[in-house]
Design a protein around this motif. Structure first.
Motif, PDB file in Angstrom:
ATOM      1  N   THR A   1      -8.031  -5.793  -7.483  1.00  0.00           N
ATOM      2  CA  THR A   1      -8.287  -6.025  -6.259  1.00  0.00           C
ATOM      3  C   THR A   1     -10.017  -6.158  -6.447  1.00  0.00           C
ATOM      4  O   THR A   1     -10.571  -5.898  -7.392  1.00  0.00           O
ATOM      5  CB  THR A   1      -8.194  -4.621  -5.377  1.00  0.00           C
ATOM      6  OG1 THR A   1      -8.966  -3.500  -5.585  1.00  0.00           O
ATOM      7  CG2 THR A   1      -6.704  -3.999  -5.632  1.00  0.00           C
TER       8      THR A   1
ATOM      9  N   THR B   1       2.886  -0.937  -4.137  1.00  0.00           N
ATOM     10  CA  THR B   1       1.731  -1.099  -5.177  1.00  0.00           C
ATOM     11  C   THR B   1       2.390  -1.608  -6.597  1.00  0.00           C
ATOM     12  O   THR B   1       1.911  -2.681  -7.031  1.00  0.00           O
ATOM     13  CB  THR B   1       0.801  -0.068  -5.299  1.00  0.00           C
ATOM     14  OG1 THR B   1      -0.045  -0.018  -3.989  1.00  0.00           O
ATOM     15  CG2 THR B   1      -0.354  -0.317  -6.196  1.00  0.00           C
TER      16      THR B   1
ATOM     17  N   THR C   1      -3.074   2.763  -4.868  1.00  0.00           N
ATOM     18  CA  THR C   1      -4.024   1.839  -4.609  1.00  0.00           C
ATOM     19  C   THR C   1      -5.311   1.782  -5.505  1.00  0.00           C
ATOM     20  O   THR C   1      -5.996   0.593  -5.716  1.00  0.00           O
ATOM     21  CB  THR C   1      -4.398   1.540  -3.097  1.00  0.00           C
ATOM     22  OG1 THR C   1      -4.606   2.834  -2.775  1.00  0.00           O
ATOM     23  CG2 THR C   1      -2.952   1.275  -2.470  1.00  0.00           C
ATOM     24  N   SER C   2      -5.768   3.092  -5.559  1.00  0.00           N
ATOM     25  CA  SER C   2      -7.084   3.169  -6.538  1.00  0.00           C
ATOM     26  C   SER C   2      -6.753   2.743  -7.853  1.00  0.00           C
ATOM     27  O   SER C   2      -7.705   2.246  -8.499  1.00  0.00           O
ATOM     28  CB  SER C   2      -7.543   4.819  -6.465  1.00  0.00           C
ATOM     29  OG  SER C   2      -7.785   5.049  -5.136  1.00  0.00           O
TER      30      SER C   2
ATOM     31  N   TYR D   1      -4.537  -8.114  -5.390  1.00  0.00           N
ATOM     32  CA  TYR D   1      -3.993  -7.312  -4.383  1.00  0.00           C
ATOM     33  C   TYR D   1      -4.907  -7.004  -3.135  1.00  0.00           C
ATOM     34  O   TYR D   1      -6.010  -6.546  -3.327  1.00  0.00           O
ATOM     35  CB  TYR D   1      -3.754  -5.956  -5.115  1.00  0.00           C
ATOM     36  CG  TYR D   1      -2.407  -5.065  -4.469  1.00  0.00           C
ATOM     37  CD1 TYR D   1      -1.685  -5.514  -3.702  1.00  0.00           C
ATOM     38  CD2 TYR D   1      -2.789  -3.553  -4.646  1.00  0.00           C
ATOM     39  CE1 TYR D   1      -0.952  -4.548  -3.048  1.00  0.00           C
ATOM     40  CE2 TYR D   1      -2.029  -2.833  -4.192  1.00  0.00           C
ATOM     41  CZ  TYR D   1      -1.044  -3.219  -3.240  1.00  0.00           C
ATOM     42  OH  TYR D   1      -0.183  -2.354  -2.894  1.00  0.00           O
TER      43      TYR D   1
ATOM     44  N   THR E   1      -4.758  -4.315  -0.407  1.00  0.00           N
ATOM     45  CA  THR E   1      -4.279  -2.799  -0.146  1.00  0.00           C
ATOM     46  C   THR E   1      -4.089  -2.934   1.226  1.00  0.00           C
ATOM     47  O   THR E   1      -5.129  -2.836   2.191  1.00  0.00           O
ATOM     48  CB  THR E   1      -4.426  -1.607  -0.728  1.00  0.00           C
ATOM     49  OG1 THR E   1      -6.102  -1.557  -0.244  1.00  0.00           O
ATOM     50  CG2 THR E   1      -4.815  -2.085  -2.312  1.00  0.00           C
TER      51      THR E   1
ATOM     52  N   GLU F   1      -7.225  -1.101  -8.051  1.00  0.00           N
ATOM     53  CA  GLU F   1      -8.471  -1.296  -8.075  1.00  0.00           C
ATOM     54  C   GLU F   1      -9.142  -1.143  -9.452  1.00  0.00           C
ATOM     55  O   GLU F   1      -9.741  -2.170  -9.887  1.00  0.00           O
ATOM     56  CB  GLU F   1      -9.399  -0.684  -6.939  1.00  0.00           C
ATOM     57  CG  GLU F   1     -10.972  -0.987  -6.743  1.00  0.00           C
ATOM     58  CD  GLU F   1     -11.714  -0.563  -5.699  1.00  0.00           C
ATOM     59  OE1 GLU F   1     -12.896  -0.410  -5.902  1.00  0.00           O
ATOM     60  OE2 GLU F   1     -10.940  -0.144  -4.691  1.00  0.00           O
TER      61      GLU F   1
ATOM     62  N   ALA G   1      -9.468  -0.404  -2.133  1.00  0.00           N
ATOM     63  CA  ALA G   1      -8.770   0.648  -2.006  1.00  0.00           C
ATOM     64  C   ALA G   1      -9.151   1.702  -0.957  1.00  0.00           C
ATOM     65  O   ALA G   1      -8.408   2.525  -0.490  1.00  0.00           O
ATOM     66  CB  ALA G   1      -8.409   1.371  -3.376  1.00  0.00           C
ATOM     67  N   SER G   2     -10.425   1.902  -0.759  1.00  0.00           N
ATOM     68  CA  SER G   2     -11.065   3.097  -0.098  1.00  0.00           C
ATOM     69  C   SER G   2     -11.014   2.729   1.648  1.00  0.00           C
ATOM     70  O   SER G   2     -11.471   3.596   2.362  1.00  0.00           O
ATOM     71  CB  SER G   2     -12.254   3.370  -0.470  1.00  0.00           C
ATOM     72  OG  SER G   2     -12.120   3.798  -1.792  1.00  0.00           O
TER      73      SER G   2
ATOM     74  N   GLY H   1       0.971  -1.174   0.084  1.00  0.00           N
ATOM     75  CA  GLY H   1       0.039  -0.154  -0.102  1.00  0.00           C
ATOM     76  C   GLY H   1       0.778   1.252   0.150  1.00  0.00           C
ATOM     77  O   GLY H   1       0.500   2.306  -0.643  1.00  0.00           O
TER      78      GLY H   1
ATOM     79  N   SER I   1      -2.650   6.563  -1.915  1.00  0.00           N
ATOM     80  CA  SER I   1      -4.131   6.211  -2.325  1.00  0.00           C
ATOM     81  C   SER I   1      -4.341   6.294  -3.725  1.00  0.00           C
ATOM     82  O   SER I   1      -5.063   5.627  -4.373  1.00  0.00           O
ATOM     83  CB  SER I   1      -4.724   7.554  -1.615  1.00  0.00           C
ATOM     84  OG  SER I   1      -4.913   7.245  -0.326  1.00  0.00           O
TER      85      SER I   1
END
Length: 578
Positions: free
Chosen positions: A218, A130, A209-210, A146, A148, A213, A223-224, A125, A206
Motif C-alpha cells: 500500500t 486482505t 491492513t497494517s 492495495y 484498504t 502496508e 492502513a491507519s 479491508g 486492522s
C-alpha cells in the motif's frame, strides 16, 4: 520501462484494426461499452477489484472510493475498469469467511489472469479480504496495489468510547452476569459501530491492513486512515495514479513480497499487539510469494520485537487515536530503533525503499505509540506453543490474558462441538471452576468447518457472576482479533483428523506455560496410545460442492490453511494470445 506494445492488454486489442479477428472483436466490444480508441489503446488497463457489497458494512463506502481510484488512474494516463469480486463479510457470513478466503484468492488470480489487466487495484479491508486479495495478486504476478477500507470511527456509549468487537464481548459478559439489561444492550447496538469501515480495534482487519502496508503493498499511511476521513479519498486517488506508474515500471508483487518483507510484516504485527489470525494469513500469503514462513519465525521475531501500540483489545486506545498519533508510519519509525527489527532497503509499491517511507515520521501522542524505551512489553504479544497437545504448534496472545494464567495447570472440561459447548457450559453438574481448562475440539479447518472464531470459549454464567473474567481455554479454532483472554488457539494437527486434542478426556490435567512455550496433557504416553487405538475418525462434513473441495484440499493452521494446489509451485499459463 515498458512500451505500449509490452502491455498485456496489447495482446487483446492489438495495434491496428487488421491485427486479427480476436483483436477486432475485442475492440468492437469496447466500442459497445461506449469507449473510444484514444481512451484506452496504448494505455495501461487497470482492473479495480472491488469487494463492495450491500451486506458488508466494513466496505459500504468502497463503491464511492472506487470512483476516486478511477480518477487517479485517468489522471496518470491509464484506463480504469471496475470489477466486482466476492465480499467476505465477517459480520454476516456463516460458518465463517475463513472458509471462503481461498475462494476469493482464486477469483482474484483468475480474473487478473484471464482479462486484459495490465495492473490491479485491490479494494478490501474486512478480515479475510486482505489476505485473499494479496494471495491472488501474488499468484497472478501483475503489478498490484492495495487500497484498504480503513477503520470506522470509534463507538460511543454513555460518554465512553467503544471498540467494536472488544467491548461487545465485555458488555455481553456483563449481560450474562446480570449487570446490564435490554436498555443498555439497545443503546450498545446503535453505538458500537457507527460509520463505514472495519473494526477500529487492533483486530484482524486492522492487523492485516497494517501488515499489507508493512509488506509494501500500500501507499505509506494507508492502513491507519479512518474510512470516512477525507485523507482516505486522497489516498484512493493517489493509489490510482501510482498503479499506472507501477505498470510502466513492471513493479510486480514478486519484487515486493520478499522474505525480508514478510519478516517486517511479522515484526509489525507483533509490535502492534495484533491478531493471532495474522499467523495463519501471513504464512499463506508468504507461500503464494514463494517464501517459506513458519510459526518458528513468528516466535523468534516475537522475542526481539517490543509491543509498542497501546490499542485495544490488549491496550487502551482505538485506531482513530492511532491515526492522530501518527499512524503506522510513526510506529514503524519507532521500530527502526530496535536493532535488526526491520529491513529498510527493500522495495515497496512507491518504487522507493521501505526505509524512506518511515524515516523521521513524528509521534504526536507517546502514550498511544510507545518508544522502545517505554514499550508496553519487551517482547511481542504472541507466543507459539508446542508439546504433546500441539506437536505442530498452537498460539496464544498472552498479552491479552490475565497474568495469573500464563503458567497454569488445571483439569480439562472437554466439549466435542461448539453446539455442545453452548448447550452445556452453564450446567453446574460439569463442576467447572476458575482453575478448570475448557477444551473445544472439532473446530479446526476441516472440523469447524472452516476454523470458525469459536476460540474465545464462553465462561459459565455463574462464574461471571462471581467476577471471573478469564480462564484457560484451548481449541483448534481461531478467535476474533478483537477478543481477549487466555485462549490457546490453532492447535495443530486438529482433532477432526486425529490430532492429540482428540484424545483428551474431561479431568485430564493440562499444563500451559507460556515462558516455556509448552502445552501438554499430563497423562502417561501409554494411556494416549490406548486412546488413539480406540479413536474413530468422524464422518466428513461435506459430500459435494465447494465444501467438499475445501475439505479435500485445505492445509492445517500451521501451514496457512491454503489449498495445496494453490500453494504449490508450478505453471498456470497465460491465456492464448490469439
Amino acid at each position: 520501462m515498458k512500451r505500449p506494445e509490452d502491455l498485456r492488454s496489447f495482446r487483446w486489442f492489438g495495434a491496428e484494426r487488421t491485427s486479427g479477428l480476436r483483436s477486432f472483436s475485442h475492440r468492437s466490444r469496447m466500442r459497445q461499452l461506449g469507449v473510444e480508441p484514444e481512451e484506452h489503446l496504448g494505455k495501461p488497463l487497470i482492473v479495480i477489484l472491488n469487494t463492495w457489497s450491500d451486506i458488508n458494512p466494513c466496505h459500504m463506502h468502497l463503491r464511492q472510493r472506487a470512483e476516486q481510484v478511477k480518477r487517479g488512474v485517468l489522471e496518470a494516463g491509464g484506463f480504469p475498469v471496475e470489477m466486482p469480486v466476492a465480499t467476505l463479510s465477517e459480520t454476516f457470513q456463516k460458518p465463517t469467511p475463513m472458509m471462503y478466503r481461498n475462494l476469493l484468492s482464486m477469483e482474484t488470480e483468475e480474473l487478473l489472469r484471464s482479462y486484459p489487466a495490465d495492473g490491479a487495484v485491490l479494494m478490501g479491508g474486512c478480515d479475510k479480504t486482505t489476505p485473499a486479495l494479496l494471495m491472488g495478486a501474488a499468484s497472478a504476478g501483475i503489478p498490484a496495489i492495495y487500497v484498504t477500507a480503513g477503520p470506522m470511527l470509534h463507538g460511543s456509549f454513555r460518554g465512553r468510547p467503544l471498540g467494536s468487537g472488544t467491548d461487545m464481548w465485555k458488555f455481553w459478559d456483563d449481560a450474562r452476569a446480570g449487570l446490564i439489561g435490554d436498555c443498555e444492550l439497545a443503546e450498545l447496538e446503535c453505538g458500537i459501530a457507527r460509520s463505514p469501515g472495519h473494526c477500529m480495534t487492533m483486530g484482524t482487519a486492522s492487523t492485516m491492513t497494517s501488515a499489507a502496508e508493512a509488506l509494501g503493498m500500500t501507499l505509506p499511511g494507508m492502513a491507519s486512515v479512518p474510512a470516512v476521513d477525507s485523507a482516505h479519498y486522497r489516498m484512493a486517488a493517489a493509489s490510482g495514479r501510482r498503479i499506472v506508474g507501477m505498470v510502466w515500471e513492471d513493479l510486480t508483487p514478486g519484487k515486493i513480497l520478499t522474505r525480508e518483507a514478510f519478516e517486517d510484516a511479522v515484526a509489525t504485527v507483533l509490535a502492534l499487539g495484533g491478531s493471532t489470525n495474522a499467523l495463519i494469513h501471513l504464512i499463506a500469503m508468504a507461500g503464494r510469494a514463494g517464501v517459506d514462513l513458519t510459526l518458528d519465525d513468528f516466535d523468534a521475531i516475537s522475542r526481539r520485537v517490543p509491543w509498542l501500540a497501546n490499542i485495544r483489545p490488549s491496550g487502551k486506545y482505538l485506531m482513530e487515536d492511532f491515526y492522530y498519533a501518527g499512524g503506522l508510519p510513526a510506529l514503524l519509525g519507532q521500530l527502526t530503533q530496535v536493532p535488526g527489527a526491520l529491513h529498510p532497503d527493500r522495495m515497496t509499491v512507491t518504487g522507493r525503499p521501505f526505509g524512506e517511507n518511515i524515516s523521521g515520521v513524528p509521534v504526536h501522542d507517546d502514550d498511544v505509540i510507545r518508544t522502545p524505551d517505554t514499550a508496553l512489553a519487551a517482547e511481542g504479544g504472541v507466543a507459539v506453543l508446542r508439546g504433546n497437545l500441539a506437536p505442530d504448534g498452537a498460539v496464544i496472545k498472552h498479552i491479552a490474558a490475565e497474568p495469573r494464567l500464563v503458567k497454569h495447570t488445571g483439569p480439562a472440561v472437554v466439549f466435542d462441538s461448539y453446539s455442545e459447548l453452548q448447550e452445556r457450559i452453564n450446567d453446574p453438574a460439569l463442576g467447572i471452576g476458575p482453575d478448570s481448562v475448557l477444551v473445544l475440539r472439532n473446530a479446526g479447518p476441516k472440523g469447524g468447518p472452516g476454523m470458525p472464531e469459536y476460540g474465545m470459549l464462553p465462561i459459565p454464567d455463574y462464574l461471571l457472576a462471581r467476577g471471573v473474567r478469564d480462564m484457560v481455554r484451548i481449541s483448534d479454532a481461531r478467535m476474533s482479533g478483537t477478543s481477549y483472554g487466555a485462549c490457546v488457539l490453532h492447535v495443530a494437527p486438529e482433532s477432526f483428523i486425529g490430532g492429540p486434542l482428540a484424545l483428551v478426556q474431561t479431568g485430564d490435567p493440562i499444563t500451559l506455560d507460556v515462558s516455556a512455550r509448552l502445552l501438554s496433557v499430563d497423562v502417561p504416553e501409554r494411556v494416549l496410545v490406548q486412546r488413539r487405538e480406540q479413536w474413530q475418525p468422524p464422518e466428513p462434513k461435506f459430500e459435494r460442492g465447494y465444501g467438499a473441495l475445501y475439505t479435500e484440499h485445505i492445509t492445517q493452521a500451521n501451514e496457512g490453511c491454503d489449498f495445496g494446489f494453490l500453494a504449490r509451485r508450478g505453471r498456470n499459463p497465460e491465456p492464448d494470445p490469439k
